[in-house]
Design an enzyme around this catalytic site. Structure first.
Site, PDB file in Angstrom:
ATOM      1  N   HIS A 117       0.637  -1.149  -0.008  1.00  0.00           N
ATOM      2  CA  HIS A 117       0.028   0.115  -0.128  1.00  0.00           C
ATOM      3  C   HIS A 117       0.771   1.364  -0.161  1.00  0.00           C
ATOM      4  O   HIS A 117       0.630   2.346   0.616  1.00  0.00           O
ATOM      5  CB  HIS A 117      -0.829   0.132   1.103  1.00  0.00           C
ATOM      6  CG  HIS A 117      -2.041  -0.947   1.071  1.00  0.00           C
ATOM      7  ND1 HIS A 117      -2.690  -1.450  -0.143  1.00  0.00           N
ATOM      8  CD2 HIS A 117      -2.648  -1.616   2.221  1.00  0.00           C
ATOM      9  CE1 HIS A 117      -3.455  -2.478   0.172  1.00  0.00           C
ATOM     10  NE2 HIS A 117      -3.746  -2.579   1.433  1.00  0.00           N
ATOM     11  N   HIS A 188      -9.626   1.875   0.650  1.00  0.00           N
ATOM     12  CA  HIS A 188      -9.579   0.848   1.442  1.00  0.00           C
ATOM     13  C   HIS A 188     -10.780   0.964   2.376  1.00  0.00           C
ATOM     14  O   HIS A 188     -10.430   0.637   3.710  1.00  0.00           O
ATOM     15  CB  HIS A 188      -8.138   0.639   2.320  1.00  0.00           C
ATOM     16  CG  HIS A 188      -7.705  -0.595   2.419  1.00  0.00           C
ATOM     17  ND1 HIS A 188      -8.652  -1.380   3.269  1.00  0.00           N
ATOM     18  CD2 HIS A 188      -6.755  -1.198   2.220  1.00  0.00           C
ATOM     19  CE1 HIS A 188      -7.762  -2.379   3.590  1.00  0.00           C
ATOM     20  NE2 HIS A 188      -6.849  -2.478   2.779  1.00  0.00           N
ATOM     21  N   GLU A 325     -11.454  -3.908  -2.637  1.00  0.00           N
ATOM     22  CA  GLU A 325     -10.600  -2.919  -3.149  1.00  0.00           C
ATOM     23  C   GLU A 325     -10.395  -3.051  -4.651  1.00  0.00           C
ATOM     24  O   GLU A 325      -9.994  -3.984  -5.286  1.00  0.00           O
ATOM     25  CB  GLU A 325      -9.315  -2.918  -2.475  1.00  0.00           C
ATOM     26  CG  GLU A 325      -9.304  -2.888  -1.051  1.00  0.00           C
ATOM     27  CD  GLU A 325      -8.311  -3.583  -0.365  1.00  0.00           C
ATOM     28  OE1 GLU A 325      -7.206  -3.420  -0.750  1.00  0.00           O
ATOM     29  OE2 GLU A 325      -8.656  -4.753   0.398  1.00  0.00           O
TER      30      GLU A 325
END
Length: 360
Positions: A117, A188, A325
């Site tokens: 991420h 997210h 996601e």
């Protein structure tokens, strides 16, 4: 935030609890509301969705996105990514390395041996510039410097949230770069369609429009693409999340549940396609996810452990929320068979995801 007209009491969110100076910039809280009374709360810290109040089968509003009641909750400790815009690369890159145009780039390994991420800070721990042109739109911008988190190129990113009168939360992402780089942005949000703090999500019914998924190794890096047929990963027909989550399956063991990318039917295209539909078993709330992205990471809240207190006062207990996601595939920069995530100067990264709500 006061009680809604239909009698559901929303958790109190105070703007002053989201106003702090971080890195020389002011964090803040913004509200979007459509003509039907649907309400979204967003902070410019990490361009995060803090809460989303939508009507259930009785017409009462329920907050279907988990989050904190103050900005400090998002800033402290290990990043939960609750509601965050994640980048420059969402999901994992193996061993924190990739090669582009003959040059190797090294990134933080912040998830076991891998990069996750966007790194130690990424886009989820920075303060974005915010502009709210009307009651239903919020535009957030951030410029990521060349070699920030190890990524090449200065990347200028815009995320626009729009709450439509069709009870859709629309998220538009755009980005440009001055050097070749890799980009994979997503939101997210952790959802519980019965409402934040209402318990486990295992009885939610989920349908995913994907015939294939990416199995992973023990560190959750994809090892290829396989059919979902005959596996616990087959959600082509609506199935409760918990129906097969305890099956004796090596992939479920690796993820400690579902934490896998689905290869959406139709691939990446200009048109929005339906990626998934989820129904809250108690609320009757239906969420349809539409996207231009080729993949969808389904995460069943396997690492939630009750260590955080949410805005409703509830804890983030084990599997009390799920994530869907929309994204390009994990580790694409190292896997040529996957759709490319390379962005070059003169090109514009442009993708849209829509969460549409109704009740039955």
């Amino acid at each position: 935030m006061s009680d809604t007209e239909k009698g559901f009491t929303a958790p109190t969110l105070l703007v002053q609890d989201f106003r702090q100076t971080m890195g020389g910039k002011l964090t803040d809280l913004f509200f979007l509301q459509n003509d039907n009374g649907v309400l979204a709360a967003i902070t410019n810290y990490g361009a995060r969705l803090v809460g989303l109040w939508v009507p259930d089968k009785n017409g009462d509003l329920r907050d279907v996105v988990i989050g904190f009641g103050q900005v400090q909750g998002f800033a402290e400790g290990e990043d939960t990514y609750f509601g965050a815009t994640v980048g420059r690369y969402a999901n994992r890159i193996a061993h924190g390395k990739f090669e582009l145009n003959g040059q190797e780039y090294t990134l933080a390994t912040n998830n076991g041996p891998n990069h996750l991420h966007g790194g130690d800070t990424g886009f989820s721990r920075v303060v974005w510039e915010a502009e709210q042109p009307d009651a239903q739109t919020l535009t957030l911008t951030y410029t990521s410097a060349h070699l920030e988190e190890g990524y090449p190129g200065e990347l200028k990113v815009t995320v626009r949230y729009t709450l439509t009168n069709q009870d859709e939360l629309k998220i538009d992402y755009t980005a440009t770069t001055d050097r070749p780089t890799v980009v994979n942005l997503t939101n997210h949000a952790y959802f519980n369609l019965n409402g934040e703090g209402s318990g486990a999500i295992l009885n939610h019914k989920l349908q995913i429009n994907a015939d294939k998924y990416n199995p992973v190794d023990s560190s959750l890096i994809p090892t290829g693409t396989e059919s979902v047929a005959g596996t616990p990963f087959d959600f082509r027909e609506a199935t409760t999340i918990g129906a097969r989550i305890k099956d004796q399956n090596q992939q479920l063991k690796f993820g400690q549940g579902y934490d896998h990318n689905y290869v959406l039917n139709g691939g990446k295209g200009e048109d929005l396609k339906k990626a998934a539909t989820v129904v809250g078993n108690e609320s009757g709330i239906v969420m349809e996810v539409f996207t231009q992205e080729p993949g969808l990471q389904f995460y069943s809240g396997n690492f939630m452990d009750g260590s955080h207190t949410l805005k409703s006062g509830a804890k983030d207990d084990f599997r009390t929320a799920f994530c869907l996601e929309t994204q390009h595939f994990p580790d694409s920069p190292n896997q040529p068979a996957f759709p490319s995530t390379v962005l070059k100067p003169g090109q514009t990264y442009n993708t849209t995801t829509v969460h549409k709500f109704s009740a039955k």
